[in-house]
Design a protein around this motif. Structure first.
Motif, PDB file in Angstrom:
ATOM      1  N   CYS A   1       5.627  -5.170  -3.593  1.00  0.00           N
ATOM      2  CA  CYS A   1       5.634  -3.851  -4.233  1.00  0.00           C
ATOM      3  C   CYS A   1       4.931  -3.909  -5.589  1.00  0.00           C
ATOM      4  CB  CYS A   1       7.058  -3.341  -4.393  1.00  0.00           C
ATOM      5  SG  CYS A   1       7.881  -2.934  -2.838  1.00  0.00           S
ATOM      6  N   GLY A   2       5.244  -4.928  -6.385  1.00  0.00           N
ATOM      7  CA  GLY A   2       4.589  -5.063  -7.682  1.00  0.00           C
ATOM      8  C   GLY A   2       3.084  -5.224  -7.559  1.00  0.00           C
ATOM      9  N   ARG A   3       2.643  -6.009  -6.562  1.00  0.00           N
ATOM     10  CA  ARG A   3       1.204  -6.156  -6.319  1.00  0.00           C
ATOM     11  C   ARG A   3       0.549  -4.798  -6.077  1.00  0.00           C
ATOM     12  NH1 ARG A   3       3.317 -10.431  -3.107  1.00  0.00           N
ATOM     13  NH2 ARG A   3       2.393 -12.494  -3.465  1.00  0.00           N
ATOM     14  N   GLY A   4       1.197  -3.991  -5.221  1.00  0.00           N
ATOM     15  CA  GLY A   4       0.634  -2.692  -4.887  1.00  0.00           C
ATOM     16  C   GLY A   4       0.604  -1.751  -6.070  1.00  0.00           C
TER      17      GLY A   4
ATOM     18  N   HIS B   1       0.808  -1.211   0.000  1.00  0.00           N
ATOM     19  CA  HIS B   1       0.000   0.000   0.000  1.00  0.00           C
ATOM     20  C   HIS B   1       0.851   1.276   0.000  1.00  0.00           C
ATOM     21  CE1 HIS B   1      -3.845  -2.019   0.212  1.00  0.00           C
ATOM     22  NE2 HIS B   1      -3.306  -2.857   1.094  1.00  0.00           N
ATOM     23  N   GLY B   2       1.976   1.281   0.700  1.00  0.00           N
ATOM     24  CA  GLY B   2       2.824   2.462   0.705  1.00  0.00           C
ATOM     25  C   GLY B   2       3.516   2.671  -0.632  1.00  0.00           C
ATOM     26  N   VAL B   3       4.279   1.666  -1.087  1.00  0.00           N
ATOM     27  CA  VAL B   3       4.988   1.780  -2.361  1.00  0.00           C
ATOM     28  C   VAL B   3       3.996   1.848  -3.520  1.00  0.00           C
ATOM     29  CG1 VAL B   3       6.570   0.618  -3.949  1.00  0.00           C
ATOM     30  CG2 VAL B   3       7.077   0.659  -1.502  1.00  0.00           C
ATOM     31  N   GLY B   4       2.951   1.010  -3.465  1.00  0.00           N
ATOM     32  CA  GLY B   4       1.974   1.026  -4.553  1.00  0.00           C
ATOM     33  C   GLY B   4       1.396   2.408  -4.785  1.00  0.00           C
ATOM     34  N   GLN B   5       0.949   3.040  -3.712  1.00  0.00           N
ATOM     35  CA  GLN B   5       0.375   4.382  -3.821  1.00  0.00           C
ATOM     36  C   GLN B   5       1.421   5.397  -4.262  1.00  0.00           C
ATOM     37  OE1 GLN B   5      -1.807   5.854  -0.341  1.00  0.00           O
ATOM     38  NE2 GLN B   5      -0.906   7.868  -0.654  1.00  0.00           N
ATOM     39  N   SER B   6       2.608   5.375  -3.637  1.00  0.00           N
ATOM     40  CA  SER B   6       3.585   6.443  -3.896  1.00  0.00           C
ATOM     41  C   SER B   6       4.192   6.347  -5.289  1.00  0.00           C
ATOM     42  CB  SER B   6       4.685   6.425  -2.836  1.00  0.00           C
ATOM     43  OG  SER B   6       5.489   5.267  -2.919  1.00  0.00           O
ATOM     44  N   VAL B   7       4.379   5.135  -5.817  1.00  0.00           N
ATOM     45  CA  VAL B   7       4.930   4.997  -7.164  1.00  0.00           C
ATOM     46  C   VAL B   7       3.942   5.544  -8.197  1.00  0.00           C
ATOM     47  CG1 VAL B   7       5.522   3.317  -8.968  1.00  0.00           C
ATOM     48  CG2 VAL B   7       6.535   3.130  -6.694  1.00  0.00           C
ATOM     49  N   VAL B   8       2.673   5.190  -8.066  1.00  0.00           N
ATOM     50  CA  VAL B   8       1.674   5.676  -9.017  1.00  0.00           C
ATOM     51  C   VAL B   8       1.504   7.186  -8.875  1.00  0.00           C
ATOM     52  CG1 VAL B   8      -0.731   5.510  -9.752  1.00  0.00           C
ATOM     53  CG2 VAL B   8       0.527   3.439  -9.098  1.00  0.00           C
TER      54      VAL B   8
ATOM     55  N   ALA C   1       9.942  -3.688 -10.523  1.00  0.00           N
ATOM     56  CA  ALA C   1       9.813  -3.831  -9.061  1.00  0.00           C
ATOM     57  C   ALA C   1      10.227  -5.227  -8.645  1.00  0.00           C
ATOM     58  CB  ALA C   1       8.372  -3.552  -8.631  1.00  0.00           C
ATOM     59  N   THR C   2      11.444  -5.625  -9.029  1.00  0.00           N
ATOM     60  CA  THR C   2      11.881  -6.998  -8.797  1.00  0.00           C
ATOM     61  C   THR C   2      12.989  -7.135  -7.756  1.00  0.00           C
ATOM     62  OG1 THR C   2      13.658  -7.043 -10.450  1.00  0.00           O
ATOM     63  CG2 THR C   2      11.413  -7.459 -11.244  1.00  0.00           C
ATOM     64  N   GLY C   3      13.822  -6.091  -7.602  1.00  0.00           N
ATOM     65  CA  GLY C   3      15.001  -6.199  -6.740  1.00  0.00           C
ATOM     66  C   GLY C   3      16.200  -6.820  -7.433  1.00  0.00           C
TER      67      GLY C   3
END
Length: 391
Positions: A207-210, A176-183, A258-260
């Protein structure tokens, strides 16, 4: 007070007021003083939320020696932290070589506890022969966890709690944090429309899910490239198109890694992309997009904005690269990073894990390990209360 320091203080003040979990643990640490006599070395994005974390550790008696990550340091926050008596190296415009020198400076300060991001400090103390002076530490990221369990496996004589192994971080901060902030960062940097556009997300970890979830919530058409069969299975059942990245390259208009892992978007993938494709990276290291090769074969590179480059290719097409291939939500224009609530949770995990290392390292095993279960459950209870979900 300088203008830079004043701005950093004002930004940190607002964020501190919206992080109740850290406020509570700061009071606890001020009473318990778990870090008295300990020097905490940090390599983590230096931005206002991180400043609040460092204040919490300092309240517990820690001496702070810190640097940021390459390309994401915020100079006003550095000025503020230095004004609080902390030793902080680095600036936003540092070259990669200067960043590496900053990390070396933290290592040379001989920290007792490491607050690491990408395992740079862990690798540094091992290379410098200073690992015996480290009691333990934490690691924030997937990328750092991978390094600890591969190139550094068996070479770390102290316990390292991998925060990214936590289910709480995976759900709250990563999804939820990364998902929101990346978009949000993609929208802020480019000002392009999300609804109806075609997005390829490389990697279906948390991260990819988000990222996929928030893109779809804004109306984007989303496909997922994932080599792990079980994650690909999950993405398919979540309703996404799932295929190899090479196949999706011709379909997508936006590509987000978003794989690392390094070498995800290569020349071969770029050669299949449509003219004008937009490339962004959400992973910790700037290696998922082969930026060096893009620059090397470009017929022209044009900076269109602070975080937007047009890469003209020899065949007449062009691609758009965001934030130089660094973390788009922290290295881009007007960087905000993850939401305050997500980082309040994530940094509470950091704080209590660091306290466990400082006060009970003998109960932990050497090397990489997950957050202790009792801490996970205590933090989950605190977050639910703070969110008001129990009312």
């Amino acid at each position: 007070m300088s203008e830079l320091l004043e701005r950093g203080a004002a930004r940190t003040r607002w964020i501190r007021s919206r992080m109740p979990l850290l406020a509570a643990v700061r009071d606890e640490f001020a009473e318990r003083r778990p870090f008295d006599g300990r020097r905490v070395g940090m390599s983590l994005h230096v931005e206002p939320k991180t400043a609040v974390l460092l204040e919490v550790l300092a309240a517990g008696g820690a001496e702070i020696v810190a640097t940021g990550n390459h390309g994401s340091t915020q100079d006003d926050v550095v000025a503020f932290l230095r004004g609080q008596g902390m030793t902080v190296f680095g600036a936003r415009d540092d070259t990669l070589a200067q960043h590496e020198a900053n990390v070396a400076s933290v290592v040379e300060a001989r920290p007792h506890i490491l607050l690491d991001n990408g395992a740079d400090l862990a690798a540094g103390v091992v290379a410098a022969g200073l690992a015996d002076g480290v009691v333990g530490g934490t690691e924030e990221t997937t990328s750092g966890g991978i390094r600890l369990r591969s190139e550094l496996a068996g070479r770390i004589p102290f316990p390292t709690i991998v925060i990214n192994d936590s289910a709480l971080k995976a759900i709250g901060e990563n999804r939820h944090g990364v998902g929101q902030s990346v978009v949000e960062s993609l929208m802020r940097i480019t000002n392009l429309m999300i609804p109806g556009r075609r997005f390829v997300v490389a990697g279906y970890g948390w991260c990819g899910r988000g990222i996929a979830q928030y893109l779809r919530a804004f109306g984007g058409r989303v496909a997922v490239a994932e080599i792990d069969e079980l994650k690909a299975f999950e993405a398919a059942l979540d309703g996404y198109r799932v295929a190899d990245l090479g196949e999706l390259a011709e379909w997508g208009e936006f590509f987000i890694t978003a794989t690392g892992h390094p070498g995800i978007i290569t020349d071969e993938i770029v050669d299949r992309m449509p003219d004008g494709a937009v490339l962004a990276n959400a992973g910790h290291f700037p290696w998922e997009i082969d930026v060096a090769s893009l620059y090397a074969r470009a017929s022209e590179v044009t900076e269109l904005d602070a975080a937007i480059e047009r890469i003209d290719l020899p065949d007449g097409r062009h691609v758009i690269l965001l934030a130089g291939g660094r973390m788009v939500n922290l290295a881009g224009r007007e960087p905000k990073g993850n939401s305050l609530e997500a980082m309040d949770l994530g940094f509470l995990l950091q704080s209590l894990s660091l306290e466990r290392v400082a006060t009970a390292a003998s109960t932990l095993v050497p090397g990489a390990q997950p957050v202790p279960d009792d801490l996970e459950r205590e933090i989950a209870r605190r977050f639910v209360r703070a969110l008001g979900a129990d009312r």
